[in-house]
Design an enzyme around this catalytic site. Structure first.
Site, PDB file in Angstrom:
ATOM      1  N   SER A 197      43.521   8.000 -11.976  1.00 49.52           N
ATOM      2  CA  SER A 197      43.590   6.626 -11.565  1.00 49.52           C
ATOM      3  C   SER A 197      44.399   6.392 -10.293  1.00 49.52           C
ATOM      4  CB  SER A 197      44.212   5.794 -12.691  1.00 49.52           C
ATOM      5  OG  SER A 197      45.566   6.131 -12.879  1.00 49.52           O
ATOM      6  N   SER A 225      46.064  11.477 -14.029  1.00 52.12           N
ATOM      7  CA  SER A 225      45.917  10.484 -12.959  1.00 52.12           C
ATOM      8  C   SER A 225      46.647  10.792 -11.663  1.00 52.12           C
ATOM      9  CB  SER A 225      46.354   9.105 -13.458  1.00 52.12           C
ATOM     10  OG  SER A 225      45.378   8.566 -14.308  1.00 52.12           O
ATOM     11  N   LYS A 233      51.990   3.383  -5.830  1.00 57.09           N
ATOM     12  CA  LYS A 233      50.885   2.964  -6.706  1.00 57.09           C
ATOM     13  C   LYS A 233      51.179   1.566  -7.237  1.00 57.09           C
ATOM     14  CE  LYS A 233      48.190   4.625 -10.695  1.00 57.09           C
ATOM     15  NZ  LYS A 233      48.056   5.659 -11.731  1.00 57.09           N
TER      16      LYS A 233
END
Lengths: 89, 493
Positions: free
Chosen positions: B154, B178, B79
């Site tokens: 997210s 997330s 990420k």
């Protein structure tokens, strides 16, 4: 709840233009209406977790990074220092 | 079957036995990225040359007879809020569009020590604020199960890449859901570890008391392998908890006999789609048939979770994001004369609307006259919710709930309505508020064929129990469904 978005934006160092003010005001009021739904609650607001006391590492200087590596990301650098607009006359 | 389709555990064994090389695996994953990413848009930055070099190093070590850790040669997507030395780390924000970290996050150091291969950095909501990956400054990521829908957020890029096969496993971060929410919407496994189980050093801070890094995998074992590789105490993160760590993946066993599973009714109430409730209850019935005991119970403060979460998370975000001032790194405006103007214009041009909303909310709830009414009450509610969890864990070993109230919605459907977006997190935020571990895993499809996820929540540091239960369920249903078919030249295979 009325919210003075202009003042909050100033505190946040954000500049909102005239078109954005009503939009953010409306959104903030809606969000606040949601988060206001908290129950009456008794007790201490202690923010520490007694089960997990944080342990700090030894306060010892270490050379982890080179100055030039750290400054490589700065928008403006002169003589090994970051450059900002003049703040005192 | 192409190499990118196998699990990390299987690929690791194949490399160990000399059936395939890390180089071949890396090539296969990059072919898959090149075939699918023009449609899925999971990656923000790729480093093919460097990844192949890392893979070649693994093959060389293996040829010299070295015994290597399980993740050696496995492509792990990262990420884009986790710092990678020398590799651009943007947080999907204009503010950090050109930021190249001079250091590695602790989890990246650990992955490098395991000889994992890093193909690139994955898209996310800007500064991890969002539930659909649509607040990214750069691009919108599509759900591999239906390219017109959101992957969740997210960590949407991480979930989509693992679901599409453009990464074998991936790291994400979870502040209010997330990892679990996108895992659920993309039909993969995602673990949010206990607060303090994984070092946050090098994770760009959003809400420091809630943030936690965790793994995605297409199987429970793969998520366990990646968790084992990155967990453990770290002197660079004062909140990481000092305790002995035993690897979980080698001891996974498929038994839930005698396990007491709590079903909190608040998680099955209004707003949760019928198909989701049904799928989760079917999974509960499967586990019961296998010897688990189901216990209906109650967590009365659940309904206040979203309020407490958005107050605490925004307060911490407004403080954490004060560092982005255009001085030391990242974006700087071209329009200024005074220092004040430089700060304001840098931040106004560098941050997107969702980030601004959270900074404004956080600044408001911390401002003089409002602190007691909002922030202090939210922190007290946090303690009350934590106490409720502790007390239900006296009656049961873990909890089973839906991960999200509904399956993936259409791109653009909710982006203009922040409140609708926030409600996606209703089943996941209580876990962060109480600092607990939880795993999301696939448990069926709705009538549109979209994945449904269920969430297992356990007491602090019960990751082994959670992953064992998830593993048992995976075995009971004969494994999770295969990768979605994607159009495009590689997808047809």
């Amino acid at each position: 709840m009325n919210i003075d978005v202009r003042h909050i934006a100033k505190l946040s160092r954000l500049h909102l233009n005239e078109e954005e003010i009503p939009k953010f005001t409306e959104e903030m009021e809606k969000i606040l209406a949601m988060v206001e739904q908290l129950p009456p609650i008794e007790g201490e607001g202690t923010l520490l977790d007694p089960d997990h006391p944080m342990e700090l590492r030894e306060d010892k200087a270490q050379t982890l990074y080179r100055r030039d590596e750290l400054l490589a990301n700065a928008p403006e650098v002169e003589a090994g220092c970051v450059v900002v607009p003049k703040v005192v006359d | 079957m192409e190499l990118y389709e196998y699990s990390a555990a299987k690929l690791s064994a194949m490399m160990e036995q000399g059936e395939i090389s890390a180089h071949e695996l890396c090539e296969s994953v990059f072919r898959r990225i090149e075939g699918t990413d023009p449609e899925v848009h999971a990656y923000l930055t790729l480093q093919k040359e460097e990844a192949l070099k890392q893979a070649d190093e693994v093959d060389k070590l293996r040829r010299s007879g070295e015994s290597l850790p399980p993740l050696a040669g496995i492509p792990v997507g990262i990420k884009d809020n986790i710092c990678t030395k020398g590799l651009r780390t943007t947080c999907a924000s204009r503010m950090l569009h050109n930021f190249v970290p001079p250091y590695d996050a602790t989890v990246i150091k650990k992955l490098r020590a395991q000889y994992a291969v890093i193909p690139g950095k994955l898209n996310m909501d800007e500064f991890a604020m969002g539930s659909s990956t649509e607040t990214s400054y750069f691009q919108k990521t599509a759900n591999p199960h239906d390219l017109t829908r959101i992957p969740g957020g997210s960590s949407g890029g991480s979930a989509a890449a693992v679901a599409a096969g453009s990464a074998v496993v991936a790291l994400g971060s979870d502040t209010g859901g997330s990892i679990r929410q996108p895992a659920s919407l993309c039909g993969v496994v995602g673990l949010k570890p206990t607060y303090g189980a994984v070092s946050r050093f090098g994770l760009v801070a959003f809400a420091s008391s809630l943030d936690q890094i965790g793994p995605f995998g297409r199987t429970v074992e793969d998520a366990a392998l990646l968790y084992d590789a990155v967990c453990g105490p770290d002197s660079m993160d004062a909140t990481s908890v000092r305790r002995d760590v035993t690897p979980i993946a080698p001891q996974l066993h498929a038994s839930v006999k005698g396990l007491k599973i709590g079903l909190p009714h608040e998680y099955f109430e209004e707003g949760v789609e019928e198909s989701t409730k049904k799928a989760v209850m079917n999974a509960a019935a499967e586990l019961e048939k296998a010897g688990a005991k189901l216990i209906p119970l109650s967590l009365p403060s659940t309904g206040y979770g979203l309020s407490a979460y958005y107050i605490i998370a925004s307060a911490e975000a407004s403080s954490n994001l004060a560092r982005f001032d255009g001085v030391k790194y990242g974006y700087r405006t071209e329009h200024f004369e005074t220092l004040e103007q430089m700060y304001e214009n840098t931040r106004s041009e560098g941050f997107g609307d969702e980030v601004k909303r959270r900074i404004l909310l956080g600044t408001f709830v911390l401002s003089s006259g409002y602190y007691d009414a909002y922030y202090k009450r939210a922190k007290m509610l946090q303690q009350q919710m934590t106490r409720e969890f502790v007390s239900v864990f006296e009656q049961c070993d873990l909890l089973l709930t839906p991960t999200t109230p509904y399956t993936a919605f259409k791109l653009g459907e909710r982006i203009d309505d922040p409140l609708m977006m926030y409600r996606c997190d209703v089943c996941t935020v209580p876990v962060n508020i109480a600092g607990l571990p939880a795993v999301s895993l696939p448990c069926g499809r709705d009538d549109r064929g979209l994945p449904i996820g269920m969430q297992l929540i356990g007491p602090h540091f019960s990751e082994a129990r959670l992953l064992n239960t998830a593993y048992s369920y995976e075995k009971l249903i004969g494994g999770f469904p295969p990768m979605p078919r994607l159009a495009g030249k590689e997808g047809a295979k």
